[in-house]
Design a protein around this motif. Structure first.
Motif, PDB file in Angstrom:
ATOM      1  N   ASP A  65       0.842  -1.198   0.000  1.00 15.84           N
ATOM      2  CA  ASP A  65       0.000   0.000   0.000  1.00 15.84           C
ATOM      3  C   ASP A  65       0.881   1.253   0.000  1.00 15.84           C
ATOM      4  O   ASP A  65       1.653   1.481   0.931  1.00 15.84           O
ATOM      5  CB  ASP A  65      -0.891  -0.032   1.236  1.00 15.84           C
ATOM      6  N   LYS A  66       0.775   2.053  -1.041  1.00 19.19           N
ATOM      7  CA  LYS A  66       1.644   3.228  -1.185  1.00 19.19           C
ATOM      8  C   LYS A  66       1.409   4.249  -0.077  1.00 19.19           C
ATOM      9  O   LYS A  66       2.327   4.939   0.343  1.00 19.19           O
ATOM     10  CB  LYS A  66       1.481   3.866  -2.558  1.00 19.19           C
ATOM     11  N   HIS A  67       0.189   4.329   0.446  1.00 16.70           N
ATOM     12  CA  HIS A  67      -0.098   5.266   1.533  1.00 16.70           C
ATOM     13  C   HIS A  67       0.590   4.809   2.829  1.00 16.70           C
ATOM     14  O   HIS A  67       1.096   5.637   3.584  1.00 16.70           O
ATOM     15  CB  HIS A  67      -1.614   5.392   1.750  1.00 16.70           C
ATOM     16  N   LEU A  68       0.623   3.513   3.044  1.00 16.81           N
ATOM     17  CA  LEU A  68       1.287   2.956   4.221  1.00 16.81           C
ATOM     18  C   LEU A  68       2.791   3.197   4.155  1.00 16.81           C
ATOM     19  O   LEU A  68       3.417   3.600   5.136  1.00 16.81           O
ATOM     20  CB  LEU A  68       0.990   1.452   4.324  1.00 16.81           C
ATOM     21  N   ILE A  69       3.365   2.975   2.982  1.00 16.43           N
ATOM     22  CA  ILE A  69       4.800   3.216   2.807  1.00 16.43           C
ATOM     23  C   ILE A  69       5.124   4.690   3.013  1.00 16.43           C
ATOM     24  O   ILE A  69       6.093   5.035   3.701  1.00 16.43           O
ATOM     25  CB  ILE A  69       5.281   2.761   1.410  1.00 16.43           C
ATOM     26  N   GLU A  70       4.311   5.556   2.455  1.00 18.23           N
ATOM     27  CA  GLU A  70       4.557   6.998   2.588  1.00 18.23           C
ATOM     28  C   GLU A  70       4.445   7.431   4.045  1.00 18.23           C
ATOM     29  O   GLU A  70       5.251   8.228   4.531  1.00 18.23           O
ATOM     30  CB  GLU A  70       3.593   7.798   1.714  1.00 18.23           C
ATOM     31  N   ALA A 127      12.594   3.117   4.447  1.00 16.60           N
ATOM     32  CA  ALA A 127      11.465   2.912   5.355  1.00 16.60           C
ATOM     33  C   ALA A 127      11.134   1.428   5.486  1.00 16.60           C
ATOM     34  O   ALA A 127      10.887   0.931   6.595  1.00 16.60           O
ATOM     35  CB  ALA A 127      10.246   3.688   4.862  1.00 16.60           C
ATOM     36  N   ILE A 128      11.135   0.721   4.374  1.00 17.24           N
ATOM     37  CA  ILE A 128      10.821  -0.715   4.389  1.00 17.24           C
ATOM     38  C   ILE A 128      11.899  -1.485   5.143  1.00 17.24           C
ATOM     39  O   ILE A 128      11.598  -2.358   5.958  1.00 17.24           O
ATOM     40  CB  ILE A 128      10.637  -1.244   2.962  1.00 17.24           C
ATOM     41  N   ALA A 129      13.162  -1.147   4.894  1.00 15.24           N
ATOM     42  CA  ALA A 129      14.259  -1.830   5.598  1.00 15.24           C
ATOM     43  C   ALA A 129      14.166  -1.583   7.100  1.00 15.24           C
ATOM     44  O   ALA A 129      14.320  -2.509   7.904  1.00 15.24           O
ATOM     45  CB  ALA A 129      15.610  -1.360   5.051  1.00 15.24           C
ATOM     46  N   ALA A 130      13.881  -0.337   7.486  1.00 15.52           N
ATOM     47  CA  ALA A 130      13.756  -0.010   8.914  1.00 15.52           C
ATOM     48  C   ALA A 130      12.579  -0.750   9.532  1.00 15.52           C
ATOM     49  O   ALA A 130      12.664  -1.250  10.663  1.00 15.52           O
ATOM     50  CB  ALA A 130      13.594   1.498   9.095  1.00 15.52           C
ATOM     51  N   ALA A 131      11.477  -0.848   8.799  1.00 14.01           N
ATOM     52  CA  ALA A 131      10.298  -1.550   9.308  1.00 14.01           C
ATOM     53  C   ALA A 131      10.596  -3.032   9.517  1.00 14.01           C
ATOM     54  O   ALA A 131      10.192  -3.615  10.529  1.00 14.01           O
ATOM     55  CB  ALA A 131       9.128  -1.364   8.345  1.00 14.01           C
ATOM     56  N   LEU A 132      11.298  -3.636   8.588  1.00 20.22           N
ATOM     57  CA  LEU A 132      11.651  -5.049   8.725  1.00 20.22           C
ATOM     58  C   LEU A 132      12.599  -5.270   9.901  1.00 20.22           C
ATOM     59  O   LEU A 132      12.464  -6.240  10.653  1.00 20.22           O
ATOM     60  CB  LEU A 132      12.268  -5.587   7.435  1.00 20.22           C
ATOM     61  N   GLU A 133      13.559  -4.370  10.068  1.00 20.68           N
ATOM     62  CA  GLU A 133      14.488  -4.483  11.195  1.00 20.68           C
ATOM     63  C   GLU A 133      13.736  -4.361  12.513  1.00 20.68           C
ATOM     64  O   GLU A 133      13.988  -5.122  13.453  1.00 20.68           O
ATOM     65  CB  GLU A 133      15.565  -3.402  11.091  1.00 20.68           C
ATOM     66  N   GLU A 134      12.799  -3.421  12.582  1.00 22.26           N
ATOM     67  CA  GLU A 134      12.006  -3.240  13.790  1.00 22.26           C
ATOM     68  C   GLU A 134      11.145  -4.476  14.070  1.00 22.26           C
ATOM     69  O   GLU A 134      11.008  -4.920  15.204  1.00 22.26           O
ATOM     70  CB  GLU A 134      11.125  -2.003  13.654  1.00 22.26           C
ATOM     71  N   TYR A 135      10.576  -5.050  13.019  1.00 24.81           N
ATOM     72  CA  TYR A 135       9.763  -6.259  13.144  1.00 24.81           C
ATOM     73  C   TYR A 135      10.590  -7.415  13.706  1.00 24.81           C
ATOM     74  O   TYR A 135      10.168  -8.096  14.639  1.00 24.81           O
ATOM     75  CB  TYR A 135       9.189  -6.630  11.774  1.00 24.81           C
ATOM     76  N   VAL A 136      11.769  -7.613  13.159  1.00 23.79           N
ATOM     77  CA  VAL A 136      12.644  -8.700  13.618  1.00 23.79           C
ATOM     78  C   VAL A 136      13.044  -8.471  15.077  1.00 23.79           C
ATOM     79  O   VAL A 136      13.007  -9.391  15.900  1.00 23.79           O
ATOM     80  CB  VAL A 136      13.886  -8.829  12.709  1.00 23.79           C
ATOM     81  N   ARG A 137      13.416  -7.247  15.412  1.00 26.79           N
ATOM     82  CA  ARG A 137      13.803  -6.917  16.786  1.00 26.79           C
ATOM     83  C   ARG A 137      12.644  -7.206  17.745  1.00 26.79           C
ATOM     84  O   ARG A 137      12.833  -7.797  18.811  1.00 26.79           O
ATOM     85  CB  ARG A 137      14.218  -5.445  16.848  1.00 26.79           C
ATOM     86  N   HIS A 138      11.447  -6.800  17.362  1.00 30.51           N
ATOM     87  CA  HIS A 138      10.266  -7.009  18.192  1.00 30.51           C
ATOM     88  C   HIS A 138       9.998  -8.497  18.397  1.00 30.51           C
ATOM     89  O   HIS A 138       9.722  -8.945  19.520  1.00 30.51           O
ATOM     90  CB  HIS A 138       9.055  -6.325  17.555  1.00 30.51           C
TER      91      HIS A 138
END
Length: 80
Positions: free
Chosen positions: A20-25, A39-50
């Motif tokens: 979803d482009k709105h979610l990415i933005e 943003a996507i890389a940071a989100a994945l890193e945060e997901y893995v950390r969590h």
């Protein structure tokens, strides 16, 4: 966290999929990232950390605790 995987031999890959482009933005703006890729890389890193933290939380109550253990005394022993 980038570059800190358990297997350093895994190369970065180009992946093609729809998000979803709105979610990415929104993620890009909230994280103050310059690009959607950041943003996507940071989100994945945060997901893995969590998820790793959740695994650690599952261990609470499973480890025996010795109320008489004196960690300060153990530290003094190591210094001598």
């Amino acid at each position: 966290m980038r570059g800190h995987s358990n297997d350093e031999t895994i190369p970065e890959r180009r992946i093609d999929f729809s998000i979803d482009k709105h979610l990415i933005e929104e993620a890009r703006r909230l994280g103050e990232h310059k690009t959607a890729q950041e943003a996507i890389a940071a989100a994945l890193e945060e997901y893995v950390r969590h998820r790793r933290q959740l695994r650690i939380l599952e261990l609470f109550g499973t480890v025996d605790f010795d109320p008489d253990y004196d960690y300060k005394a153990e530290r003094r022993k190591k210094r001598c």
